[in-house]
Enzyme design. Sequence first.
Site, short mmCIF file in Angstrom:
data_model
loop_
_atom_site.label_atom_id
_atom_site.label_comp_id
_atom_site.label_asym_id
_atom_site.label_seq_id
_atom_site.Cartn_x
_atom_site.Cartn_y
_atom_site.Cartn_z
N GLU A 290 18.96 18.89 38.15
CA GLU A 290 18.44 20.19 38.67
C GLU A 290 17.16 20.08 38.96
O GLU A 290 16.35 20.87 39.40
CB GLU A 290 18.77 21.38 37.51
CG GLU A 290 20.02 22.04 37.71
CD GLU A 290 20.33 23.50 37.01
OE1 GLU A 290 21.25 23.99 37.33
OE2 GLU A 290 19.53 23.43 36.22
N HIS A 311 36.41 0.42 31.10
CA HIS A 311 37.94 0.02 31.71
C HIS A 311 38.24 0.89 32.62
O HIS A 311 39.28 0.97 33.13
CB HIS A 311 38.92 0.26 30.30
CG HIS A 311 38.57 -0.75 29.34
ND1 HIS A 311 39.38 -1.82 29.14
CD2 HIS A 311 37.60 -0.88 28.31
CE1 HIS A 311 38.86 -2.73 28.21
NE2 HIS A 311 37.97 -1.88 27.44
N LYS A 425 26.51 31.01 44.61
CA LYS A 425 26.60 32.16 44.07
C LYS A 425 26.57 33.16 45.30
O LYS A 425 27.52 34.17 45.21
CB LYS A 425 25.19 32.57 43.44
CG LYS A 425 25.65 31.74 41.84
CD LYS A 425 24.36 32.27 41.21
CE LYS A 425 23.84 31.17 40.15
NZ LYS A 425 22.82 31.50 39.14
#
Length: 448
Positions: A290, A311, A425
Site C-alpha cells: 500500500e 515444495h 469500493k
Amino acid sequence: MKKISLNIDKALGKAVTLEKVNALESKINQSLATLHKGDGAGNDFLGWLHLPSSITDADLKEIEETAAVLRSKCEVVVVIGIGGSYLGTKAVVEALNNSFDWLHTDRKNPVLVYAGHNIGEDYLYELTEILKGKQFGLINISKSGTTTEPALAFRILKKQLEETVGKAEAKHRIVAVTDHAKGALRKLATQEGYKTFVIPDNVGGRFSVLTPVGLLPIAVAGINIRDLVAGAVSLEKATDESIPFKENIASVYAAIRNILYAEGKKIEILANFHPKLHYIGEWWKQLYGESEGKENKGIFPASVDFTTDLHSMGQWIQDGERIIFETVISVENPDHKLTIPTDEANLDGLNFLAGKRVDEVNKMAELGTQLAHVDGGVPNIKITLPEVSAYFIGQLFYFFEKACGISGYTLGVNPFDQPGVEAYKKNMFALLNKPGYEKESEAIKAKL
Ligand code: PA5
C-alpha cells in the site's frame, strides 16, 4: 540489549554492487531527513515516526485495564477490522502464542478470532455458530469508522451479543478503537456508551500496530505490550536521523531494495523458516504494497513460509523469471528444544540426524536454500531476529515502518496514502445501489 540485524552481502553481485549502495547514501539520507523534518508528501501521516517513544505509562495502563476487563469476562474476543486494523495484531499473536493454542484446555487467555476482514458469508455464519454458548466480547477497530467489511461484521455480532447477554452487559464487552471525532463508528460508540480508544489522526492504518489498534487486542491475548513497545523504542533510536547511513539498518534496507528494483528485480519475497511468522509476512505485504505500489511503480511484495513453500513456490523461485529478490527473516534461537531420536531399525534412514536438534536441520535447510537461490540468480537479504519475542517483534515492526518511509520517498512516491484502495469500493457501492451513488450505478451497469 540485543537487536535485530541486517545482512546484505548475499544481495550484492555484478550489477548490484557495494559501490552502488554507497552511492545512494546521500539520496537515502535526504529521504530520511525529509521524514524527520516532516516536509515531504503525506507529512500529515508521520505520527508513527516518534510513536513508540511517546507512548506513556498511563497509555499502557489504560489499555491493560481494559484488556483485563475483557479477559475476565470473555473466553473468546472477536477482533473486528481489516488491513492495518487487524494484521499487526494477528502477526504478533500468531508469532507469540502456542501454535496449537485452541486445543489447550487449560487456557489462561481468551482466544482471539477475527472478523470484518472479508465478506465471506460462510465465514461469518460459522463464526456466529461457534460463538453460541460462549462468553464473548468484541473489539471493533476502524480508523475511518466507515469501512464496509468491519461495519457489516459488527452489526451482525453486536446483535448476537446483545441477544445473548442483554444490551446492558454487551456494553461492557464491546470496545471501539477509532478516530477521535469522525466516522460512523465514533458516533455509534458515543451513542451506545462503549469504552473507546483513539487512533491518532496522523497515524495511517498500516502504521498503527503500536497504537491501541494493535496494543489492546494483543494485551487481551496475554502478550506483554510493554516489551513490544520497548523493542520499537530501541529501533526508533537505532534508526534515528543522527545514525550514520552504514549503521542505520532501515536506511541500508531501503537502499538495497531501491537498487535491486532499478536493476529489474520487481518482486520482493519475504521468507521465513518459522511458520509462526506467517502473519508477519501478511502485515509486511500490506505495509509495503500500500505504501509503494502507486503511480505505476513499486516492488510487488510477496511472502512465503519455508520449508513448506519450497515444495511449491520453490521451483519458481529457483528457476522462474529472474525478476525477484528474497528477504529472509532468520530466527537465531527457537523457544524450545526438540532432539531427533535414534531408531534402531533406521528404516527411514534418518539416523544420521539422531541427536541433533530439529532446529539444526532447519538452519541447514535455510543455509542450503540461501546458497541455492543466490546461485540461481536471486539476491538475498537477511534479517536476523535473536528470538521470536515481543521485544524483537517490536523492533522488527519499527524497522520495517522506518525503512518503508525512507524507501517510498527514495522511489519518489507518497508512502502514506492509498488512493488505489478506493476504486473497488466505488464500484461495489455503485453495484449495491448505495444512496449517493446513483450516477456511478448507472455508469457501471451500462458496462455489464
Ligand atoms: O493502511 C490503511 O490505511 C488501510 O489499509 C486500512 O488499514 C484499512 O483499509 C482499514 O481501514 P479502517 O481502519 O479505516 O477501517
